[in-house]
Design a protein around this motif. Structure first.
Motif, PDB file in Angstrom:
ATOM      1  N   LEU A  77       0.711  -1.106  -0.432  1.00 22.42           N
ATOM      2  CA  LEU A  77       0.214   0.410   0.185  1.00 22.42           C
ATOM      3  C   LEU A  77       1.151   1.375   0.004  1.00 22.42           C
ATOM      4  O   LEU A  77       1.634   1.262   1.083  1.00 22.42           O
ATOM      5  N   THR A  78       1.493   2.010  -1.146  1.00 28.82           N
ATOM      6  CA  THR A  78       1.370   3.232  -1.030  1.00 28.82           C
ATOM      7  C   THR A  78       1.128   4.016  -0.680  1.00 28.82           C
ATOM      8  O   THR A  78       1.981   5.212   0.418  1.00 28.82           O
ATOM      9  N   LYS A  79      -0.477   4.422  -0.438  1.00 26.41           N
ATOM     10  CA  LYS A  79      -1.485   5.455   0.604  1.00 26.41           C
ATOM     11  C   LYS A  79      -2.145   4.725   1.178  1.00 26.41           C
ATOM     12  O   LYS A  79      -3.512   4.214   0.855  1.00 26.41           O
ATOM     13  N   PRO A  80      -1.482   4.404   2.636  1.00 30.61           N
ATOM     14  CA  PRO A  80      -2.374   2.780   2.874  1.00 30.61           C
ATOM     15  C   PRO A  80      -3.288   3.467   3.544  1.00 30.61           C
ATOM     16  O   PRO A  80      -5.134   3.292   3.920  1.00 30.61           O
ATOM     17  N   ILE A  81      -4.225   4.688   4.423  1.00 32.39           N
ATOM     18  CA  ILE A  81      -5.453   5.982   4.899  1.00 32.39           C
ATOM     19  C   ILE A  81      -6.495   6.145   3.477  1.00 32.39           C
ATOM     20  O   ILE A  81      -5.739   6.352   2.354  1.00 32.39           O
ATOM     21  N   GLY A  82      -7.160   5.117   3.696  1.00 34.85           N
ATOM     22  CA  GLY A  82      -8.318   5.136   2.537  1.00 34.85           C
ATOM     23  C   GLY A  82      -7.955   4.373   2.237  1.00 34.85           C
ATOM     24  O   GLY A  82      -9.436   3.843   1.000  1.00 34.85           O
ATOM     25  N   SER A  83      -7.693   3.040   2.075  1.00 37.38           N
ATOM     26  CA  SER A  83      -7.372   1.378   1.309  1.00 37.38           C
ATOM     27  C   SER A  83      -8.718   1.263   1.727  1.00 37.38           C
ATOM     28  O   SER A  83      -8.893   0.944   3.244  1.00 37.38           O
ATOM     29  N   ARG A  84      -8.892  -0.174   0.948  1.00 37.90           N
ATOM     30  CA  ARG A  84     -10.129  -0.660   1.443  1.00 37.90           C
ATOM     31  C   ARG A  84      -9.552  -2.035   1.718  1.00 37.90           C
ATOM     32  O   ARG A  84      -8.834  -3.035   0.215  1.00 37.90           O
TER      33      ARG A  84
ATOM     34  N   ASN B 235     -16.508 -17.712   7.178  1.00 36.60           N
ATOM     35  CA  ASN B 235     -17.793 -17.360   5.731  1.00 36.60           C
ATOM     36  C   ASN B 235     -18.257 -16.312   5.802  1.00 36.60           C
ATOM     37  O   ASN B 235     -19.390 -15.691   4.862  1.00 36.60           O
ATOM     38  N   GLU B 236     -18.330 -15.056   6.700  1.00 37.10           N
ATOM     39  CA  GLU B 236     -18.904 -13.896   6.452  1.00 37.10           C
ATOM     40  C   GLU B 236     -17.612 -13.664   6.593  1.00 37.10           C
ATOM     41  O   GLU B 236     -17.061 -11.564   6.929  1.00 37.10           O
ATOM     42  N   PRO B 237     -17.222 -12.878   4.948  1.00 34.28           N
ATOM     43  CA  PRO B 237     -16.059 -11.691   5.002  1.00 34.28           C
ATOM     44  C   PRO B 237     -16.205  -9.964   5.575  1.00 34.28           C
ATOM     45  O   PRO B 237     -17.639  -9.871   5.549  1.00 34.28           O
ATOM     46  N   ARG B 238     -15.385  -9.937   5.781  1.00 32.88           N
ATOM     47  CA  ARG B 238     -16.024  -8.197   5.694  1.00 32.88           C
ATOM     48  C   ARG B 238     -14.743  -7.082   5.873  1.00 32.88           C
ATOM     49  O   ARG B 238     -13.902  -7.025   6.006  1.00 32.88           O
ATOM     50  N   LYS B 239     -15.417  -6.335   5.128  1.00 27.41           N
ATOM     51  CA  LYS B 239     -14.370  -5.193   4.168  1.00 27.41           C
ATOM     52  C   LYS B 239     -14.477  -4.183   4.800  1.00 27.41           C
ATOM     53  O   LYS B 239     -15.413  -3.279   6.005  1.00 27.41           O
ATOM     54  N   GLY B 240     -13.149  -2.762   4.816  1.00 28.32           N
ATOM     55  CA  GLY B 240     -13.806  -2.225   5.655  1.00 28.32           C
ATOM     56  C   GLY B 240     -12.222  -0.647   5.448  1.00 28.32           C
ATOM     57  O   GLY B 240     -11.872  -1.747   4.461  1.00 28.32           O
ATOM     58  N   THR B 241     -12.477   0.286   5.580  1.00 26.00           N
ATOM     59  CA  THR B 241     -11.089   1.591   5.338  1.00 26.00           C
ATOM     60  C   THR B 241      -9.923   1.750   6.208  1.00 26.00           C
ATOM     61  O   THR B 241     -10.401   1.425   7.352  1.00 26.00           O
ATOM     62  N   VAL B 242      -9.161   1.362   5.797  1.00 29.60           N
ATOM     63  CA  VAL B 242      -7.992   1.964   6.902  1.00 29.60           C
ATOM     64  C   VAL B 242      -7.871   3.103   7.289  1.00 29.60           C
ATOM     65  O   VAL B 242      -7.698   4.671   6.786  1.00 29.60           O
ATOM     66  N   ILE B 243      -8.195   3.186   8.274  1.00 28.61           N
ATOM     67  CA  ILE B 243      -8.329   4.597   9.083  1.00 28.61           C
ATOM     68  C   ILE B 243      -7.473   4.804   9.754  1.00 28.61           C
ATOM     69  O   ILE B 243      -6.164   6.753  10.114  1.00 28.61           O
ATOM     70  N   GLY B 244      -6.304   3.831  10.253  1.00 30.51           N
ATOM     71  CA  GLY B 244      -4.830   4.186  11.155  1.00 30.51           C
ATOM     72  C   GLY B 244      -3.964   3.014  10.769  1.00 30.51           C
ATOM     73  O   GLY B 244      -4.250   1.864  10.485  1.00 30.51           O
TER      74      GLY B 244
END
Length: 802
Positions: free
Chosen positions: A576-583, A590-599
């Motif tokens: 990740l070249t720009k980790p903040i905001g990466s998804r 069985n229940e994947p979870r998606k999220g935004t890198v905030i820190g």
């Protein structure tokens, strides 16, 4: 004839009490060390071999090969593997699972007990393994749900002198189990350990009640071990093809989705102790056995060298005896037998003292090795016979060179006074002294390096502040329901700085590793990351610094569902070249979870310092965060714990107080290294003592042989200092040579050992200098005692000595 040899040998040994004591003491110390090491090695090699079917029992190990070339080898396997193999393979006689859970509360009436762990096993477990039953039927004891067996010690703990069979105890204040049998306590040389063993059907029913599918998921490993009993004559190699088909059928799609190549390996039961993660895994304890064996061999070798040195150094004193015997018609064979009888007598006497020394040293040795070895027991009778024979062999080996050397003197040369001998003039004798001190100095250097590495492990900045951190475990569902209330009440206590909940408490060992990928990427491109379920105060409480972005914050509602905090290693791992905001996408269930890198947090050591810091991903997932980490103010720890315990008993009276200090947990992580350091220190001390005893004896003989020379030098005006230096010089030179030889050997060995740690001290050059200087000083003090004594002798007496 033999009787005459023995009488002459005893007479000679009593006439030279000083040398005899040195030889007996040196050999006794060496033999005592060997006895303890033999007990240790024999015990290590005996693990799991007491089972009747041990030769046909194998553990099903898992191997996950990642795309980056790394491979995870584990002794665990999925819960569904055992039942499926039992049904699908004609070569598998039986397959049983053995699963362990920790920190369990057991109730019997009004009494509450904390059980460190309880285990679950399939119905065939007690038939496959040889754990003798005191009462109950091994074929049916673990067949029904909510049944189980106890060891004799556990039965005594929970039921006293009552017969527990047919009675019930309650687990986690959630379900009752009926006791269907009692087994003998698990032997100490077993890797499968339990005190309370419940039927696997009990575990299955509880999972089903909670809405789960116990055998339906091929994701989870947990602490589930699968053991397979093969038909006689069937080898693991014969099962390879069948296991590949089995993996393709049950795990192929999952492995493909996770971007892994998955396989199973069968490991013989007898190999598990020395290679806990599989025969092909990096962790292998066999070299340590070789090392201990080598140390024992070296120490007994040092003692034998002492014996040979002192006997050959006294050659001129016995030369006249040899010459006269040969003139009187004695054959060389008879002289060899005479000297060997003396050697064997010394060795046998040393063996008796060695047994006493070993018994005295055994408690400390057991503590250092975490064993319960015993010396005087029925199972050691054969060992004593072997050791007695070994002592005779040691006597033969130690006395062989002196016997051949002394018996080979020419009588004409001896009677003409042509034989001269001095303590350090013989090249062979010099080599023996150098060998002794090389071994001793190498052990001293190793001990210093181990000590420095242990101190480094204890003092290294882990990336978080461990001072005053205590973990409190709320594993039960009923406890978990009141965790927020409990946390709020704990925070009101005046000595509490901060609190946080987590699923993976620092100090408690490895975290949960799951596949994680960039949102939208292929499943095959997933990377393995360590997952932490946390609350909003997790990083603040631990004192972990943010490198970029922000921490979890209650002011942002989406942080609970759509936010990740990762570490720098994860940034690098995922590119990740720009980790903040990466998804990112967590793909671990069985229940994947998606999220935004905030820190992004600075790397911190959430695992052992043996391992590099791996990628970490934290998310808010309160339902799985059941360890309350509390940071205490400085003060009386016992009083502070008592305050929290009062609150605990008020809010959760059904559950015993369950906690651990992070600092203590971290110290326990390196307990084996601490024990190794203690053993190396003890071995090094004994090696230097034995070597110095030899030096003392040699110095005594040299001073005796050079008595007239010393007298003449004193008459001519030589000072005590110059005479002392003269007698000491040759010995010190040999010790210095030993330092030069031992240093590269110790450097190589310790460098290999340090490479086992991702974080370690640089090789300390001064440790080599200090060890060498210490050995020189000890040797000088040893030699100087005799040298000064000889230098102070009245020259009149010296000149009359011959």
């Amino acid at each position: 004839m033999i009787r005459n040899y023995i009488k002459v040998a005893i007479r000679h040994l009593l006439r030279n009490k000083g040398i005899t004591v040195i030889n007996v003491a040196g050999l006794a110390i060496g033999m005592a060390c060997c006895i303890l090491i033999v007990l240790f090695i024999r015990d290590e090699l005996s693990y799991n071999r007491f089972h009747v079917n041990s030769e046909n029992i194998y553990r099903l190990n898992s191997v996950a090969q990642h795309k980056d070339g790394q491979a995870d080898r584990m002794g665990v396997s999925q819960f569904g593997a055992g039942p499926a193999l039992r049904e699908e393979s004609s070569r598998v006689k039986d397959a049983v699972r053995f699963y362990t859970t920790y920190n369990v509360i057991i109730s019997k009436g009004a009494d509450k007990f904390k059980q460190d762990q309880i285990s679950y096993a399939d119905a065939g477990f007690l038939k496959m393994f040889s754990f003798p039953m005191v009462s109950g039927n091994p074929a049916t004891a673990l067949k029904e749900p909510y049944t189980g067996v106890l060891t004799e010690s556990a039965a005594k703990k929970y039921f006293g002198n009552e017969d527990p069979v047919g009675k019930s105890i309650r687990f986690q204040d959630a379900f009752d189990c009926q006791i269907t049998g009692v087994v003998k306590d698990v032997p100490s040389n077993s890797d499968i350990k339990f005190d309370v063993l419940l039927s696997m059907e009990t575990w299955r029913q509880n999972v089903i009640k909670a809405g789960g599918k116990p055998e339906g998921s091929w994701y989870g490993f947990s602490d589930n071990y699968t053991f397979v009993l093969l038909d006689p004559g069937i080898t693991p190699a014969m099962m390879d093809g069948e296991l590949k088909v089995f993996v393709t059928k049950h795990i192929g799609e999952i492995a493909k989705r996770l971007g892994e190549t998955f396989s199973y390996e069968l490991q013989p039961l007898a190999n598990i102790h020395m290679r806990p993660n599989g025969d092909n895994a990096a962790l292998d304890k066999t070299p340590k056995l070789y090392l201990y064996g080598a140390i024992g061999l070296f120490i007994i070798l040092i003692a034998c060298i002492n014996f040979m040195n002192l006997v050959t150094a006294r050659a001129h004193e016995r030369a006249m005896e040899v010459g006269l015997r040969k003139v009187m018609g004695a054959e060389r064979k008879a002289l060899i037998i005479q000297f060997l009888v003396e050697s064997i007598l010394v060795s046998m006497l040393s063996f008796l003292f060695a047994l006493l020394l070993a018994q005295i040293m055994l408690p400390g040795f057991n503590y250092a090795t975490d064993k319960t070895l015993s010396l005087f027991s029925l199972q050691n009778i054969s060992l004593f016979s072997t050791l007695l024979l070994l002592s005779m062999v040691v006597g033969l080996l130690a006395g062989s060179y002196p016997a051949l050397y002394l018996s080979g003197f020419l009588p004409v040369r001896i009677l003409k006074g042509g034989l001269k001998s001095a303590g350090t003039k013989s090249l062979f004798r010099k080599a023996l002294v150098v060998s002794q001190f090389t071994i001793a100095i190498a052990l001293i250097i190793s001990t210093v390096v181990i000590y420095l590495q242990l101190r480094y492990l204890q003092q290294k900045d882990l990336g978080y502040d461990k001072t005053g951190l205590v973990n409190f475990y709320l594993n039960n569902d009923k406890q978990a329901n009141s965790r927020e209330t409990f946390k709020a009440e704990v925070e009101k206590l005046p000595f509490v700085k901060n609190t946080s909940y987590t699923s993976a408490a620092v100090g408690d060992g490895p975290n949960n590793a799951n596949p994680v990928g960039i949102e939208g990427s292929l499943e095959e491109d997933s990377k393995v990351a360590y997952i932490v379920y946390a609350d909003f105060s997790y990083f603040t409480n631990l004192g972990i610094k943010m490198a970029e972005g922000r921490d979890f914050d209650t002011r942002f509602p989406t942080d609970s569902l759509d936010a990740f905090v990762i570490n720098k290693s994860a940034v690098k791992k995922f590119g990740l070249t720009k980790p903040i905001g990466s998804r990112l996408e967590w793909r671990g269930s069985n229940e994947p979870r998606k999220g935004t890198v905030i820190g992004v947090v600075e790397d911190f050591n959430f695992e052992s310092l043996r391992l590099p810091v791996g990628p970490m991903l934290a998310m808010i997932r309160p339902g799985y965060a059941r360890v309350l980490t509390v940071r205490l103010e400085s003060g009386d720890r016992q009083a502070q714990l008592a305050g929290i315990e009062t609150l605990w008993n008020k809010m959760m009276p059904a559950f015993p107080f369950n906690y651990s200090f992070v600092e203590n947990s971290l110290a326990g992580e390196y307990k084996q290294e601490q024990r190794d350091g203690s053993l190396f220190g003890a071995y090094a001390g004994l090696a230097i003592v034995i070597a110095c005893m030899g030096l003392f004896g040699l110095a005594m003989l040299v001073a005796r042989q050079r008595t007239k020379e010393i007298g003449i030098r004193k008459v001519l005006g030589a000072s005590i200092t110059s005479i002392t230096a003269l007698l000491s010089k040759d010995f010190i030179q040999l010790v210095f040579i030993a330092i030069l030889i031992a240093s590269p050997i110790a450097w190589y060995g310790m460098d290999k050992w340090l490479q086992e740690f991702a974080f370690h001290v640089p090789m300390p050059w001064w440790a080599f200098a200090a060890a060498g200087a210490g050995a020189l000083i000890i040797a000088l003090v040893t030699i100087s005692f005799q040298s000064v004594k000889a230098a102070l002798l009245n020259p009149v007496k010296s000149l009359k000595s011959e």
